[in-house]
Design an enzyme around this catalytic site. Sequence first.
Site, PDB file in Angstrom:
ATOM      1  N   GLY A 223     -27.867  16.702  -2.956  1.00  0.00           N
ATOM      2  CA  GLY A 223     -26.590  17.196  -3.435  1.00  0.00           C
ATOM      3  C   GLY A 223     -26.453  18.664  -3.766  1.00  0.00           C
TER       4      GLY A 223
ATOM      5  N   CYS B  98     -21.789  19.638  -0.011  1.00  0.00           N
ATOM      6  CA  CYS B  98     -22.076  18.274  -0.460  1.00  0.00           C
ATOM      7  C   CYS B  98     -21.349  17.953  -1.762  1.00  0.00           C
ATOM      8  CB  CYS B  98     -23.585  18.100  -0.655  1.00  0.00           C
ATOM      9  SG  CYS B  98     -24.060  16.398  -0.991  1.00  0.00           S
TER      10      CYS B  98
ATOM     11  N   ASP C 157     -34.318  21.833   0.845  1.00  0.00           N
ATOM     12  CA  ASP C 157     -33.134  21.588   1.666  1.00  0.00           C
ATOM     13  C   ASP C 157     -31.877  21.743   0.828  1.00  0.00           C
ATOM     14  OD1 ASP C 157     -31.223  20.747   3.450  1.00  0.00           O
ATOM     15  OD2 ASP C 157     -31.813  18.640   3.423  1.00  0.00           O
ATOM     16  N   GLY C 158     -31.226  22.917   0.934  1.00  0.00           N
ATOM     17  CA  GLY C 158     -29.935  23.099   0.288  1.00  0.00           C
ATOM     18  C   GLY C 158     -29.986  23.899  -1.001  1.00  0.00           C
TER      19      GLY C 158
ATOM     20  N   SER D   4     -25.048  26.297   5.195  1.00  0.00           N
ATOM     21  CA  SER D   4     -23.900  27.196   5.125  1.00  0.00           C
ATOM     22  C   SER D   4     -24.273  28.656   5.279  1.00  0.00           C
ATOM     23  CB  SER D   4     -23.143  26.985   3.804  1.00  0.00           C
ATOM     24  OG  SER D   4     -22.566  25.699   3.777  1.00  0.00           O
TER      25      SER D   4
ATOM     26  N   MET E  21     -23.253  15.728   6.749  1.00  0.00           N
ATOM     27  CA  MET E  21     -23.455  14.507   7.518  1.00  0.00           C
ATOM     28  C   MET E  21     -22.727  13.319   6.914  1.00  0.00           C
ATOM     29  SD  MET E  21     -27.440  14.773   8.664  1.00  0.00           S
ATOM     30  CE  MET E  21     -28.032  14.924   6.983  1.00  0.00           C
TER      31      MET E  21
ATOM     32  N   ARG F 181     -15.424  19.741   4.000  1.00  0.00           N
ATOM     33  CA  ARG F 181     -15.448  20.845   4.950  1.00  0.00           C
ATOM     34  C   ARG F 181     -15.135  22.131   4.194  1.00  0.00           C
ATOM     35  NH1 ARG F 181     -10.621  22.422   8.798  1.00  0.00           N
ATOM     36  NH2 ARG F 181      -9.946  22.812   6.664  1.00  0.00           N
TER      37      ARG F 181
ATOM     38  N   GLU G  24     -28.938  39.018  12.409  1.00  0.00           N
ATOM     39  CA  GLU G  24     -28.709  39.840  11.216  1.00  0.00           C
ATOM     40  C   GLU G  24     -28.887  39.029   9.943  1.00  0.00           C
ATOM     41  OE1 GLU G  24     -25.494  43.095  12.969  1.00  0.00           O
ATOM     42  OE2 GLU G  24     -24.791  41.186  12.143  1.00  0.00           O
TER      43      GLU G  24
END
Length: 399
Positions: free
Chosen positions: A219, A224, A263-264, A287, A304, A316, A327
């Site tokens: 999360g 998310c 992850d995230g 992102s 996902m 979204r 870059e």
Amino acid sequence: MEVEIGRGKKARRAYGFDDVAIVPSRRTRDPDDVDISWTLGPYRFELPLLAAALDGVVSPMTAGQLGKLGGLAVLNLEGIQCRYEDADEQLARIATFSKDIATRELQDIYREPVKPELIAQRIKEIKSHGVVAAASLTPQQVRKYYEIALDAGLDILVIQGTVVSAEHVSKDTSRPPLNLKEFIRELSPIPVIVGGCASYHTGLHLMRTGAAGVLVGVGPGAICTTRGVLGLGVPQATAIADVAAARSQHMLETGDYVRVIADGGMRNGGDIAKAIACGADAVMLGSALARAHEAPGHGMNWGMATFHPTLPRGTRVTTTQNGTLEEIVKGPARENDGTFNLMGALRTSMATCGYQDISEFNRAELMVAPSLQTEGKHLQREQAVGMGATGKATVGVAD
């Protein structure tokens, strides 16, 4: 240290990236002498960077580009690339949706079934760039599609869900749960990454399945909403440190070193450096890469679980497309908010603290520092520049 939530309920205090700081050591080092490479199974990568298996981030083309830069991109085999022959047409449509209909329209687009022939085609397209091909499947679908992927030349398999456990319990005998330990043994010597998880015990059990790497994060991503919808999650600094401790325990038990992949939750180079200092071997970004001009999402990114048919757990978001993939990853940086030359920032952070490689940087001293983002930065905050920009380049405002 536990704190009391109420009578009969205590909880550990947990920390995110903004709550901690890396403490400089007594030594500094030339950045050119710093090695940020890492290995996964038989593969060696110059950059400890994976692109997340998100339709707005990874296409066969961007997988090839990131692979040539030294990273690894993960293609979602249950995503738009494997549902539609002309994937870009659908991706362009998604970019046009207003925010009040985006989730509903995404659900409709993802009703199109996954096509096995497109799985094979997309993997071959990645391989045509001469890079390592990695792709993800959910635990529910991996047995259905993995052989097609392997036959097409898949090098690394990622079994990924919002939360993945080593033991799934179900009374539904028509859908037997995936036995990760048996399945990963069947796939040997193909390296398998599994996740996400966010705790010591879950991480340890996932490592005991024979996984080559474990994804850490429930999360924290910009797209998310799992923490809001389900109430699940652990702040990333604590989650990574806990799973890194599980890695040490697993190595004591077996002699096998399992890679921990954050992850995230990382907006800038400083967050990436903190993830490594907390114990990660590599980071997975979504992102932060979706804002590249080459990204397939046309300035949009979504998760996902965003298009779940009955309980979406993501949104979204609009990203500010203001740089090339190179870059963003390797520079040169033309902004001062830490969102460009992410790998250069990691290398410089390690050099400033005197560490030579990632395993050494895992042992960096950390400090709880709630004032880190605000101390002395009032002019930057007032003018929304530098640290006051708070990653504006990464995620904008959804239309």
